[in-house]
Structure formats: structure tokens, C-alpha cells
Design an enzyme around this catalytic site. Structure first.
Site, PDB file in Angstrom:
ATOM      1  N   HIS A 174       0.833  -1.312  -0.021  1.00  0.00           N
ATOM      2  CA  HIS A 174      -0.239   0.084   0.026  1.00  0.00           C
ATOM      3  C   HIS A 174       0.829   1.261   0.123  1.00  0.00           C
ATOM      4  O   HIS A 174       2.123   1.067   0.276  1.00  0.00           O
ATOM      5  CB  HIS A 174      -0.987  -0.151   1.404  1.00  0.00           C
ATOM      6  CG  HIS A 174       0.199   0.042   2.568  1.00  0.00           C
ATOM      7  ND1 HIS A 174      -0.040  -1.068   3.384  1.00  0.00           N
ATOM      8  CD2 HIS A 174       0.317   1.068   3.295  1.00  0.00           C
ATOM      9  CE1 HIS A 174       0.507  -0.622   4.797  1.00  0.00           C
ATOM     10  NE2 HIS A 174       0.757   0.647   4.485  1.00  0.00           N
TER      11      HIS A 174
HETATM   12  P1  TYD Z   1      -2.686  -3.645   7.717  1.00  0.00           P
HETATM   13  O1  TYD Z   1      -2.866  -2.474   7.358  1.00  0.00           O
HETATM   14  O2  TYD Z   1      -2.949  -4.972   7.052  1.00  0.00           O
HETATM   15  O3  TYD Z   1      -0.772  -4.223   8.063  1.00  0.00           O
HETATM   16  P2  TYD Z   1       0.200  -3.993   6.831  1.00  0.00           P
HETATM   17  O4  TYD Z   1      -0.393  -3.267   5.676  1.00  0.00           O
HETATM   18  O5  TYD Z   1       1.254  -2.828   7.435  1.00  0.00           O
HETATM   19  O6  TYD Z   1       0.755  -5.330   6.737  1.00  0.00           O
HETATM   20  O7  TYD Z   1      -2.995  -3.863   9.417  1.00  0.00           O
HETATM   21  C1  TYD Z   1      -3.465  -5.146   9.836  1.00  0.00           C
HETATM   22  C2  TYD Z   1      -4.603  -4.616  10.726  1.00  0.00           C
HETATM   23  O8  TYD Z   1      -4.524  -3.944  11.827  1.00  0.00           O
HETATM   24  C3  TYD Z   1      -5.853  -4.211   9.909  1.00  0.00           C
HETATM   25  O9  TYD Z   1      -7.098  -4.881  10.514  1.00  0.00           O
HETATM   26  C4  TYD Z   1      -5.755  -2.572  10.581  1.00  0.00           C
HETATM   27  C5  TYD Z   1      -5.269  -2.847  11.943  1.00  0.00           C
HETATM   28  N1  TYD Z   1      -4.447  -1.815  12.185  1.00  0.00           N
HETATM   29  C6  TYD Z   1      -4.779  -0.680  13.359  1.00  0.00           C
HETATM   30  O10 TYD Z   1      -6.018  -1.037  14.055  1.00  0.00           O
HETATM   31  N2  TYD Z   1      -4.192   0.304  13.596  1.00  0.00           N
HETATM   32  C7  TYD Z   1      -2.952   0.449  13.116  1.00  0.00           C
HETATM   33  O11 TYD Z   1      -2.121   1.443  13.449  1.00  0.00           O
HETATM   34  C8  TYD Z   1      -2.355  -0.537  12.033  1.00  0.00           C
HETATM   35  C9  TYD Z   1      -1.177  -0.196  11.342  1.00  0.00           C
HETATM   36  C10 TYD Z   1      -3.256  -1.408  11.696  1.00  0.00           C
END
Ligand code: TYD
Length: 145
Positions: A62
Site C-alpha cells: 500500500h
Molecule cells: P494492515 O494495514 O493490514 O498492516 P500492513 O499493511 O502494514 O501489513 O493492518 C493489519 C490490521 O491492523 C488491520 O485490521 C488494521 C489494523 N491496524 C490498526 O487498527 N491500527 C494501526 O495503526 C495499524 C497499522 C493497523
């Protein structure tokens, strides 16, 4: 495009910067510092960290519209591939005194996590799903304005 694993080809992927953190070492061990106005130039409104990576796991995929972040491999190592729509590069983060700053509109993919890795992130804003661009073609379209 062939990308060296240890850095960027020229300034092809601006929107990011590697920063050395201050470290105080003595007989007791090491102490590293991240201070607003010094190592980070943005207000820190959120801290999160990823750990317990499974074998072969990948994260990211992303870009953020507005978010500024500083990413540190607090323990272990991982790779982060960056793309600003004009160039790409790959960094391997493997030192707790090396921070990777990412600005807005940089696509990132993360992989090659060591099992012990702790990916520590300082972020300029609270979590906002609307700040994410999760489709690469949409990312390129937004860059073109
Ligand atoms: P995600 O965005 O999929 O992580 P990455 O793209 O970095 O691998 O996040 C995983 C889950 O965590 C998703 O359900 C959203 C949640 N999340 C939060 O609630 N707060 C946050 O600050 C972050 C980074 C993720």
C-alpha cells in the site's frame, strides 16, 4: 529494472530517507534515541510494531496519501521495497539504529522478515483507513493527478 538490495539507484525513489539514530553505548549496553524535531520532523501520533512474522510472510502493499512514518528494525531484519511511481529501490533494515523515513505517496512492500524481527513504526497520524491506497494502479493514477 534491476534494483540493488542495499540501496537506491541514484535518487530514483525520493519520498524516503535513511536516518542514523543517535546511540549512546557504554558498559551497560546501548541506548538509541528518536526525538521529534531531530530524528523525525513530524509529530508522532501513533506507534505500532509488527512481530512474530511467519515464514514467507509479506506485509505492506500500500501507499499512504498523507502519512509520514519512521520504520526501524528494532530486532532482526526485513526488506522493504519502495516505489514512488518513477523509481524503485529495496532496503534491508537490520539495525536498531537505522531508521527509514517514508513520506506520503510511496508504495511499499515488505518481505523477508526474520522470525525474530520487530518492525517498529512511528507515524504522524492516528490510524485512518481512508489514508491508504491499496491498489497499485490507483496509486499511479493518484500520482498523475
Ligand atoms: P494492515 O494495514 O493490514 O498492516 P500492513 O499493511 O502494514 O501489513 O493492518 C493489519 C490490521 O491492523 C488491520 O485490521 C488494521 C489494523 N491496524 C490498526 O487498527 N491500527 C494501526 O495503526 C495499524 C497499522 C493497523
Amino acid at each position: 529494472m534491476t534494483v540493488p538490495a542495499d540501496g537506491c539507484p541514484g535518487a530514483a525513489a525520493d519520498g524516503h530517507r535513511l536516518t542514523d539514530l543517535r546511540r549512546f553505548a557504554d558498559a551497560r549496553g546501548n541506548l538509541a534515541v528518536i526525538e521529534c524535531g531531530r530524528e523525525v520532523r513530524f509529530p508522532v501520533r501513533r506507534v505500532y510494531y509488527m512481530y512474530g512474522a511467519g515464514a514467507g510472510s509479506a506485509r505492506g502493499a500500500h501507499a499512504h496519501r498523507k502519512l509520514h512514518q519512521l520504520i526501524v528494525a528494532m530486532q532482526g531484519s526485513f526488506e522493504i521495497s519502495l516505489d514512488n511511481g518513477r523509481g524503485r529501490c529495496v532496503h534491508r533494515l537490520d539495525e536498531p539504529t537505522r531508521g527509514l523515513y517514508l513520506g506520503p505517496m510511496v508504495w511499499r512492500d515488505m518481505a523477508e522478515f526474520s522470525a525474530d524481527s520487530i518492525c517498529f513504526v512511528l507515524a504522524s497520524e492516528c490510524y485512518d483507513d481512508a489514508d491508504y491506497i491499496r491498489d497499485y494502479e490507483s496509486f499511479l493514477q493518484e500520482l498523475r493527478g
